[in-house]
Design a protein around this motif. Structure first.
Motif, PDB file in Angstrom:
ATOM      1  N   ASN A 105     -19.322  17.607  -3.510  1.00  0.00           N
ATOM      2  CA  ASN A 105     -19.106  17.878  -2.038  1.00  0.00           C
ATOM      3  C   ASN A 105     -19.826  17.184  -0.972  1.00  0.00           C
ATOM      4  O   ASN A 105     -19.314  17.146  -0.005  1.00  0.00           O
ATOM      5  N   GLU A 106     -21.002  16.723  -1.553  1.00  0.00           N
ATOM      6  CA  GLU A 106     -21.752  16.117  -0.498  1.00  0.00           C
ATOM      7  C   GLU A 106     -21.584  14.651  -0.560  1.00  0.00           C
ATOM      8  O   GLU A 106     -21.931  14.048   0.471  1.00  0.00           O
TER       9      GLU A 106
ATOM     10  N   SER B 117     -24.109  22.185 -10.367  1.00  0.00           N
ATOM     11  CA  SER B 117     -24.827  21.211  -9.509  1.00  0.00           C
ATOM     12  C   SER B 117     -23.917  19.837  -9.278  1.00  0.00           C
ATOM     13  O   SER B 117     -24.058  19.195  -8.200  1.00  0.00           O
ATOM     14  N   GLU B 118     -22.970  19.438 -10.247  1.00  0.00           N
ATOM     15  CA  GLU B 118     -21.974  18.324 -10.054  1.00  0.00           C
ATOM     16  C   GLU B 118     -21.173  18.629  -9.152  1.00  0.00           C
ATOM     17  O   GLU B 118     -21.103  18.159  -8.118  1.00  0.00           O
TER      18      GLU B 118
ATOM     19  N   GLU C 143      -7.903  16.330 -11.061  1.00  0.00           N
ATOM     20  CA  GLU C 143      -8.242  15.578 -12.317  1.00  0.00           C
ATOM     21  C   GLU C 143      -9.729  15.281 -12.515  1.00  0.00           C
ATOM     22  O   GLU C 143     -10.325  15.423 -13.724  1.00  0.00           O
ATOM     23  N   LYS C 144     -10.739  15.124 -11.476  1.00  0.00           N
ATOM     24  CA  LYS C 144     -12.004  14.989 -11.668  1.00  0.00           C
ATOM     25  C   LYS C 144     -12.652  16.510 -12.157  1.00  0.00           C
ATOM     26  O   LYS C 144     -13.483  16.256 -12.942  1.00  0.00           O
ATOM     27  N   ASN C 145     -12.179  17.378 -11.684  1.00  0.00           N
ATOM     28  CA  ASN C 145     -12.764  18.765 -11.608  1.00  0.00           C
ATOM     29  C   ASN C 145     -12.402  19.255 -13.147  1.00  0.00           C
ATOM     30  O   ASN C 145     -13.299  19.729 -13.937  1.00  0.00           O
ATOM     31  N   PHE C 146     -11.019  18.847 -13.512  1.00  0.00           N
ATOM     32  CA  PHE C 146     -10.721  19.191 -14.885  1.00  0.00           C
ATOM     33  C   PHE C 146     -11.528  18.214 -15.773  1.00  0.00           C
ATOM     34  O   PHE C 146     -11.978  18.951 -16.956  1.00  0.00           O
ATOM     35  N   GLY C 147     -11.625  17.295 -15.770  1.00  0.00           N
ATOM     36  CA  GLY C 147     -12.540  16.462 -16.473  1.00  0.00           C
ATOM     37  C   GLY C 147     -14.020  17.030 -16.596  1.00  0.00           C
ATOM     38  O   GLY C 147     -14.552  16.795 -17.912  1.00  0.00           O
TER      39      GLY C 147
END
Length: 151
Positions: free
Chosen positions: A124-125, A118-119, A63-67
């Motif tokens: 990931n970090e 970059s996001e 959901e985060k990546n889709f957004g």
């Protein structure tokens, strides 16, 4: 089965896109006041879409990546192509003007792709919210172009 993610976290992004598509139709018809208003309204929607998405505490990584992706794809239309269409319809239609519009459109796509990369790396970090925005956001066109139009 529908493809995509459909919940309240992305609804404002879809509304912003719809407003921009309507604004494009207005620009093509020569109704520049409404088109410029649509650009500013789309920018207002974009200002709050991330805040609304972050209110859902149990968002999955998908959901985060889709957004992130859907926001950038819509931003290409809303703040990349839409302003270029307004400018073209307002008379920026010489060879040099069209070249400038192409340059702006390509730069907007590059800017958004860079942000996505970059996001993803940042997420990931760390799980912390972004503290600052690097560079000039493409959505600033929702302020700049209406201001120039008023002048």
């Amino acid at each position: 089965m529908f493809l995509g993610i459909y919940d309240y976290t992305v609804i404002l992004t879809y509304i912003s896109l719809g407003i921009s598509v309507f604004g494009i139709t207005r620009a093509l018809e020569g109704d520049f006041k409404v088109a410029i208003f649509c650009l500013a309204l789309s920018g207002l929607c974009d200002m709050f879409d991330g805040k609304i998405a972050r209110t859902k505490k149990n968002r999955t990584d998908d959901e985060k990546n889709f957004g992130i992706q859907i926001d950038s794809l819509c931003d290409v239309v809303c703040f990349g192509i839409f302003p270029a269409m307004i400018c073209y319809c307002l008379g920026v239609n010489t060879s040099a003007g069209i070249g400038a519009l192409i340059f702006y459109s390509v730069a907007s796509v590059i800017r958004l792709a860079y942000f996505n990369v970059s996001e993803a790396k940042r997420q990931n970090e760390t799980s912390e919210n972004r503290q600052y925005y690097q560079g000039l956001p493409i959505t600033s066109m929702a302020i700049i172009l209406p201001f120039l139009y008023l002048m």
